[in-house]
Design a protein around this motif. Structure first.
Motif, mmCIF file in Angstrom:
data_model
loop_
_atom_site.group_PDB
_atom_site.id
_atom_site.type_symbol
_atom_site.label_atom_id
_atom_site.label_comp_id
_atom_site.label_asym_id
_atom_site.label_seq_id
_atom_site.Cartn_x
_atom_site.Cartn_y
_atom_site.Cartn_z
ATOM 1 N N VAL A 126 -1.494 34.746 -8.091
ATOM 2 C CA VAL A 126 -1.138 34.669 -6.684
ATOM 3 C C VAL A 126 -0.741 36.053 -6.190
ATOM 4 N N ASP A 127 -1.350 36.475 -5.098
ATOM 5 C CA ASP A 127 -0.964 37.712 -4.414
ATOM 6 C C ASP A 127 0.350 37.424 -3.695
ATOM 7 N N THR A 128 1.441 38.025 -4.163
ATOM 8 C CA THR A 128 2.757 37.771 -3.581
ATOM 9 C C THR A 128 3.259 38.967 -2.779
ATOM 10 N N THR A 129 2.337 39.786 -2.291
ATOM 11 C CA THR A 129 2.743 40.920 -1.465
ATOM 12 C C THR A 129 3.236 40.424 -0.108
ATOM 13 N N GLY A 130 3.970 41.272 0.580
ATOM 14 C CA GLY A 130 4.544 40.921 1.870
ATOM 15 C C GLY A 130 3.533 40.447 2.889
ATOM 16 N N SER A 131 2.304 40.955 2.804
ATOM 17 C CA SER A 131 1.278 40.562 3.778
ATOM 18 C C SER A 131 0.854 39.103 3.617
ATOM 19 N N MET A 132 1.232 38.481 2.520
ATOM 20 C CA MET A 132 0.853 37.086 2.276
ATOM 21 C C MET A 132 1.776 36.105 3.002
ATOM 22 N N GLY A 133 2.905 36.590 3.512
ATOM 23 C CA GLY A 133 3.852 35.816 4.294
ATOM 24 C C GLY A 133 3.613 34.328 4.365
ATOM 25 N N GLY A 134 3.005 33.862 5.447
ATOM 26 C CA GLY A 134 2.794 32.435 5.672
ATOM 27 C C GLY A 134 1.828 31.789 4.707
ATOM 28 N N ALA A 135 0.965 32.562 4.089
ATOM 29 C CA ALA A 135 -0.011 31.991 3.158
ATOM 30 C C ALA A 135 0.648 31.459 1.894
ATOM 31 N N ILE A 136 1.810 31.992 1.541
ATOM 32 C CA ILE A 136 2.497 31.542 0.329
ATOM 33 C C ILE A 136 2.774 30.039 0.408
ATOM 34 N N ASP A 137 3.188 29.544 1.557
ATOM 35 C CA ASP A 137 3.439 28.102 1.699
ATOM 36 C C ASP A 137 2.153 27.302 1.486
ATOM 37 N N ASN A 138 1.047 27.795 2.009
ATOM 38 C CA ASN A 138 -0.235 27.113 1.803
ATOM 39 C C ASN A 138 -0.610 27.098 0.327
ATOM 40 N N ILE B 90 7.851 31.184 -6.227
ATOM 41 C CA ILE B 90 6.902 32.163 -5.686
ATOM 42 C C ILE B 90 7.393 32.602 -4.312
ATOM 43 N N PHE B 91 7.500 33.896 -4.116
ATOM 44 C CA PHE B 91 7.946 34.415 -2.824
ATOM 45 C C PHE B 91 7.234 35.720 -2.530
ATOM 46 N N LYS B 92 7.201 36.086 -1.255
ATOM 47 C CA LYS B 92 6.578 37.348 -0.891
ATOM 48 C C LYS B 92 7.525 38.476 -1.273
ATOM 49 N N ALA B 93 6.929 39.564 -1.744
ATOM 50 C CA ALA B 93 7.746 40.673 -2.240
ATOM 51 C C ALA B 93 7.115 42.000 -1.836
ATOM 52 N N GLY B 94 6.927 42.871 -2.795
ATOM 53 C CA GLY B 94 6.484 44.243 -2.574
ATOM 54 C C GLY B 94 5.133 44.388 -1.908
ATOM 55 N N GLY B 95 4.599 45.607 -1.970
ATOM 56 C CA GLY B 95 3.405 45.908 -1.212
ATOM 57 C C GLY B 95 2.138 46.111 -1.996
#
Length: 83
Positions: free
Chosen positions: A4-16, A68-73
């Motif tokens: 899973v891409d957990t970079t900050g740009s994934m924001g709302g996609a993490i929930d999906n 799983i949460f959004k994090a670094g870049g």
């Protein structure tokens, strides 16, 4: 491996992603007749192994989804796959 891409740009996609992984796991369990190995890995500035490879561990992966949460870049996805 579910990477899973957990970079900050994934924001709302993490929930999906959290909603879809159980469906993927159900398909995997059915297709393999319950004989599978899976892992859950996050990729951002660091690689995080939420759940290592193990036999029939869909329940462990589902239990780890809230972690799983959004994090670094950076997106070291090649390194995540190697891990």
């Amino acid at each position: 491996a579910i990477v899973v891409d957990t970079t900050g740009s994934m924001g709302g996609a993490i929930d999906n992603i959290r909603k879809e992984i159980p469906l993927i796991l159900a398909d995997l369990q059915e297709a393999s007749d319950g004989d599978y190995r899976a892992a859950l890995v996050g990729a951002d500035d660091e690689i995080t192994v939420y759940v290592p490879f193990s036999d029939n561990n869909g329940a462990a992966i589902e239990a780890a989804l809230p972690d799983i949460f959004k994090a670094g870049g950076a997106e070291p996805t090649d390194e995540a796959i190697r891990t």
